[in-house]
Design an enzyme around this catalytic site. Structure first.
Site, PDB file in Angstrom:
ATOM      1  N   ASP A  27       0.827  -1.210   0.000  1.00 65.98           N
ATOM      2  CA  ASP A  27       0.000   0.000   0.000  1.00 65.98           C
ATOM      3  C   ASP A  27       0.863   1.263   0.000  1.00 65.98           C
ATOM      4  O   ASP A  27       2.022   1.246   0.416  1.00 65.98           O
ATOM      5  CB  ASP A  27      -0.878   0.040   1.254  1.00 65.98           C
ATOM      6  CG  ASP A  27      -2.065  -0.901   1.185  1.00 65.98           C
ATOM      7  OD1 ASP A  27      -2.119  -1.726   0.256  1.00 65.98           O
ATOM      8  OD2 ASP A  27      -2.935  -0.814   2.077  1.00 65.98           O
ATOM      9  N   HIS A 172       3.860  -2.177   3.018  1.00 64.25           N
ATOM     10  CA  HIS A 172       3.824  -0.804   2.495  1.00 64.25           C
ATOM     11  C   HIS A 172       5.094  -0.482   1.714  1.00 64.25           C
ATOM     12  O   HIS A 172       6.192  -0.855   2.130  1.00 64.25           O
ATOM     13  CB  HIS A 172       3.650   0.190   3.642  1.00 64.25           C
ATOM     14  CG  HIS A 172       2.346   0.047   4.361  1.00 64.25           C
ATOM     15  ND1 HIS A 172       2.134  -0.936   5.303  1.00 64.25           N
ATOM     16  CD2 HIS A 172       1.182   0.741   4.256  1.00 64.25           C
ATOM     17  CE1 HIS A 172       0.886  -0.847   5.756  1.00 64.25           C
ATOM     18  NE2 HIS A 172       0.290   0.164   5.142  1.00 64.25           N
TER      19      HIS A 172
END
Length: 215
Positions: A27, A172
């Protein structure tokens, strides 16, 4: 817990357990200080993944999104500006979804965006407007909280302890736009990168295959 109040309605918390597949997802990218290094590790191990990209970052770094797609990874919608969609009105929800899809397709015309994830917070309006846009809502089943930089061993241990067929791992490769000013960009995701170097061979040694999300 409030942020998971509607999670039972999200059809994609895990991706099925018929095969020993695990799905790495990233993400908050693309980010020039992180994404390329993540891609290098994935390429070294020949592992495909799914990247939930922010539309604003896509506009700033279209070359990175093109590289993600060119190297065989899935590109997915993480909204335009990283808001909590459950706190947005219907018009704002649709705008966040639509503008992100447009940014992705502008950078990579060949990409068909099929998945969306944001915050892990869902309600009926967010779900319906996501699906009306042709996007499949995705949650996760393993969250090592790598964004908080808990230490490489903590990230690795959290993933391996919860590994099971069909698991979706949340990692991430960037940070939200409203946090960039507070982020140390150089080395921002160095713990994630180091953890990935351990996680991939460990999962392979347990007989798991690593895949991008089913389309």
């Amino acid at each position: 817990m409030k942020r998971r109040a509607y999670i039972s309605e999200v059809p994609f918390d895990e991706a099925g357990s018929d095969d020993r597949n695990i799905y790495l997802t990233f993400d908050d990218g693309p980010n020039p200080h992180c994404t390329g290094q993540i891609l290098d590790v994935l390429a070294e191990h020949r592992v495909p993944a799914t990247f939930f990209v922010l539309g604003g970052h896509v506009k700033d770094h279209p070359d990175l999104v093109r590289r993600v797609a060119a190297e065989g990874h899935l590109v997915a919608n993480h909204t335009m500006t990283h808001p909590d969609l459950t706190a947005c009105d219907s018009e704002a929800i649709e705008r966040e979804i639509k503008e992100t899809n447009e940014a992705i397709v502008s950078a990579c015309p060949q990409v068909a965006v099929q998945h969306i994830r944001r915050y892990g917070a869902w309600n009926a309006d967010v779900l319906s407007r996501s699906m009306n846009a042709g996007l499949r809502p995705v949650h996760w089943s393993i969250d090592p909280r790598d964004w908080s930089r808990p230490g490489v061993d903590s990230i690795v241990d959290a993933v391996l302890a919860a590994a099971r067929p069909g698991a979706i791992v949340l990692l991430h490769d960037g940070c939200p736009p409203d946090e960039i000013g507070n982020c140390k960009l150089t080395g921002l995701r160095d713990q994630t990168l180091s953890a990935l170097l351990a996680i991939i061979p460990a999962l392979h040694s347990r007989g798991f295959s690593l895949r991008s999300l089913p389309q």
